[in-house]
Motif scaffolding. Structure first.
Motif, PDB file in Angstrom:
ATOM      1  N   LYS A 245      36.280  35.743  34.282  1.00 27.45           N
ATOM      2  CA  LYS A 245      35.166  34.843  34.622  1.00 27.45           C
ATOM      3  C   LYS A 245      34.972  34.776  36.136  1.00 27.45           C
ATOM      4  O   LYS A 245      33.837  34.833  36.636  1.00 27.45           O
ATOM      5  CB  LYS A 245      35.436  33.450  34.054  1.00 27.45           C
ATOM      6  CG  LYS A 245      34.404  32.379  34.464  1.00 27.45           C
ATOM      7  CD  LYS A 245      34.753  31.039  33.869  1.00 27.45           C
ATOM      8  CE  LYS A 245      36.004  30.445  34.447  1.00 27.45           C
ATOM      9  NZ  LYS A 245      35.868  30.067  35.889  1.00 27.45           N
ATOM     10  N   ASP A 246      36.064  34.667  36.874  1.00 31.57           N
ATOM     11  CA  ASP A 246      35.965  34.540  38.328  1.00 31.57           C
ATOM     12  C   ASP A 246      35.488  35.836  38.976  1.00 31.57           C
ATOM     13  O   ASP A 246      34.734  35.806  39.960  1.00 31.57           O
ATOM     14  CB  ASP A 246      37.313  34.114  38.909  1.00 31.57           C
ATOM     15  CG  ASP A 246      37.690  32.693  38.510  1.00 31.57           C
ATOM     16  OD1 ASP A 246      36.779  31.919  38.163  1.00 31.57           O
ATOM     17  OD2 ASP A 246      38.887  32.357  38.532  1.00 31.57           O
ATOM     18  N   LEU A 247      35.915  36.979  38.450  1.00 29.85           N
ATOM     19  CA  LEU A 247      35.412  38.255  38.966  1.00 29.85           C
ATOM     20  C   LEU A 247      33.912  38.387  38.719  1.00 29.85           C
ATOM     21  O   LEU A 247      33.151  38.776  39.616  1.00 29.85           O
ATOM     22  CB  LEU A 247      36.153  39.420  38.318  1.00 29.85           C
ATOM     23  CG  LEU A 247      35.589  40.813  38.606  1.00 29.85           C
ATOM     24  CD1 LEU A 247      35.640  41.124  40.096  1.00 29.85           C
ATOM     25  CD2 LEU A 247      36.337  41.873  37.803  1.00 29.85           C
ATOM     26  N   ASP A 248      33.468  38.046  37.502  1.00 33.70           N
ATOM     27  CA  ASP A 248      32.039  38.113  37.188  1.00 33.70           C
ATOM     28  C   ASP A 248      31.236  37.188  38.103  1.00 33.70           C
ATOM     29  O   ASP A 248      30.148  37.548  38.568  1.00 33.70           O
ATOM     30  CB  ASP A 248      31.794  37.740  35.728  1.00 33.70           C
ATOM     31  CG  ASP A 248      32.284  38.812  34.761  1.00 33.70           C
ATOM     32  OD1 ASP A 248      32.476  39.968  35.212  1.00 33.70           O
ATOM     33  OD2 ASP A 248      32.473  38.505  33.573  1.00 33.70           O
ATOM     34  N   ALA A 249      31.769  36.011  38.365  1.00 31.35           N
ATOM     35  CA  ALA A 249      31.065  35.071  39.243  1.00 31.35           C
ATOM     36  C   ALA A 249      30.944  35.639  40.655  1.00 31.35           C
ATOM     37  O   ALA A 249      29.893  35.539  41.297  1.00 31.35           O
ATOM     38  CB  ALA A 249      31.797  33.732  39.261  1.00 31.35           C
ATOM     39  N   MET A 250      32.011  36.249  41.151  1.00 33.70           N
ATOM     40  CA  MET A 250      31.994  36.818  42.495  1.00 33.70           C
ATOM     41  C   MET A 250      30.946  37.924  42.616  1.00 33.70           C
ATOM     42  O   MET A 250      30.263  38.050  43.637  1.00 33.70           O
ATOM     43  CB  MET A 250      33.368  37.388  42.838  1.00 33.70           C
ATOM     44  CG  MET A 250      33.484  37.884  44.265  1.00 33.70           C
ATOM     45  SD  MET A 250      35.024  38.773  44.614  1.00 33.70           S
ATOM     46  CE  MET A 250      34.554  40.428  44.110  1.00 33.70           C
TER      47      MET A 250
END
Length: 509
Positions: A245-250
């Protein structure tokens, strides 16, 4: 006699004999592997490799096993280079076959970090992403065009530190993020806690921890990814949803910011907007999105570590600080701040920036390379698929290259009389061959400006608490990116004139 009538035991023995003969013949054809510590059956050297500060252990092993050595990790051969000469001969001069990346199941296949250029496999996508990044960052001259932006952001950094010196590390992170977010997306970082900076920093902290060598057994036994998390040893799976999720957000949120502002014509020209001006296929758009994400992922965390390390070094080496400030006072004066164009006239300050890279390299083991085909070097056999790690920390602390390598001494990079300047650490600190950091010139310029401007206006000292001077911990953290430990620091204006110079930047803004 047919195979079906051949006794099973004899058939099995025959097959085993053929396989063993083939393996023996194959082994005889090749030179030996590089030497290394004796491992255990099946697991190899898994128990020998520490979970922290692997570069120090590898350096110690190198004293016994030499400049090029190898270990066996669950059947995977890993070569460790403890010599600059060997690193250059293999990773630079043979870069056509030493430029692939390891097969990382956890952060690569499962979480998805292989979309970032530093973790791309070597091939067309990697080369095209590097080409796009090079258009903006590929030389010192190209970065020089960005000087007004870099200088303005560092001015703001000084003002934020002046107002709240206790938030130093947060301000370093914010300044680094502000530069890259503006260049990559045309995004202006907000005062206070910026949501975009927070998104990227969270993702970067996760990948730094997850990419540590031998951190996850699934990288050696890919079948473990299919085992349920409730089985013993399955706890590593609990963080996967958050990491993804955090990679996609970045990658997605800043990219959508650009597209939305382009749609209404209210964007600041930037790396992403320039590439989106033409109609792109879905595949090409994904490449542009990942290239922009690579912009931040490749440079922000490393720059933060170097600049934070600068403040730690200055309060521990006051003589170095005073000499650098004296040079600024003589060359620049006190009526303005240093700018990027001044670097050639500030040799000691330039040397100080080099020593920061050498003293505690931000990527002590760099990112591993993988050999694309069999090779033989110095009589040793290196098979295709071998992971090759350059122990950058060891290269930058080699006594034969750097006199008194554990001393913080910028003057080592200045020729004087019979003394010749020592090896420029940028030859190793930014990587090797076709994997050298694409943002190295931007990082180099950013560090110089932060160092020069900070020394022009601030005195950096050890804090005094209850009348006692506090000596900081100097042991940098472990991990793919090594950071200074948390520390307190006294940062005060050098004079009323210096303080006014910092405040004047707020008035201009």
């Amino acid at each position: 006699m047919t195979v079906s009538s051949f006794p099973l035991a004899q058939l099995t023995a025959f097959v085993l004999a053929v396989l063993l003969a083939y393996r023996f013949a194959k082994t005889r054809r090749h030179a030996p592997f590089p030497p290394g510590p004796q491992g255990w059956p099946i697991i190899g050297n898994v128990l020998d490799i520490p979970t922290e500060y692997q570069w120090k252990t590898f350096a110690k092993w190198g004293e016994k096993w030499g400049d090029i050595m190898s270990v066996n990790v669950l059947g995977q051969r890993m070569v460790i280079i403890n010599s600059a000469r060997v690193a250059v001969e293999l990773l630079d001069r043979k870069s056509s076959i030493y430029s692939d990346r390891p097969h990382m199941v956890m952060i690569g296949e499962i979480v998805g970090w292989t979309r970032i250029v530093s973790l791309h496999n070597y091939g067309p996508r990697f080369r095209e992403t590097r080409r796009l990044l090079s258009q903006m960052l590929g030389s010192r001259d190209k970065v020089a065009w960005l000087a007004p932006l870099l200088e303005a952001e560092e001015h703001r950094f000084l003002l934020h530190v002046l107002k709240d010196p206790d938030s130093l590390v947060a301000q370093v992170r914010k300044a680094a993020g502000a530069i890259i977010l503006m260049l990559a997306y045309g995004y202006e970082v907000k005062d206070g806690e910026d949501p975009y900076v927070a998104i990227v920093e969270k993702a970067m902290s996760e990948v730094s921890a997850a990419a540590t060598p031998a951190a996850f057994l699934v990288d050696f036994f890919p079948i473990l990814r299919y085992f349920p998390p409730w089985l013993p040893g399955g706890g590593w799976k609990k963080n996967i949803p958050e990491y993804t999720k955090d990679l996609d957000a970045m990658c997605d949120i800043p990219y959508q910011f650009v597209k939305q502002h382009m749609a209404v014509g209210s964007f600041i020209p930037n790396f992403t907007s320039r590439l989106l001006e033409d109609n792109l296929s879905a595949e090409r758009e994904q490449l542009v999105k990942d290239a922009a994400s690579s912009f931040y992922a490749g440079g922000s965390d490393t720059t933060v570590s170097t600049i934070t390390g600068f403040f730690l070094a200055m309060m521990c080496y006051p003589d170095v600080q005073k000499r650098a400030q004296a040079e600024i006072d003589t060359v620049i004066g006190s009526d303005r701040l240093p700018v990027l164009a001044d670097r050639g006239r500030l040799p000691y300050l330039h040397a100080l920036c080099l020593e920061l890279l050498r003293w505690n390299p931000v990527a002590p083991l760099a990112i591993p390379h993988v050999l694309a085909q069999d090779d033989v070097y110095a009589g040793y056999y290196l098979p295709k698929g071998t992971t090759v790690m350059a122990n950058v920390w060891k290269l930058l602390h080699e006594p034969e290259t750097y006199a008194n390598p554990f001393n913080f001494d910028p003057s080592r990079f200045i020729s004087s009389g019979k003394r010749t300047a020592e090896q420029d650490p940028r030859s190793y600190a930014y990587g090797f061959g076709r994997r050298i950091c694409p943002g190295m010139y931007l990082a180099d310029a950013t560090v110089f400006l932060a160092v020069a401007m900070s020394l022009a206006v601030f005195d950096i000292r050890k804090p005094v608490i209850d009348g006692v001077e506090v000596h900081p911990n100097m042991e940098f953290t472990s991990g793919v990116i090594s950071h200074p430990p948390p520390f307190k620091c006294s940062i005060v204006p050098r004079s009323a004139k210096a303080e006014a110079l910092v405040i004047s930047t707020e008035m201009k803004a």
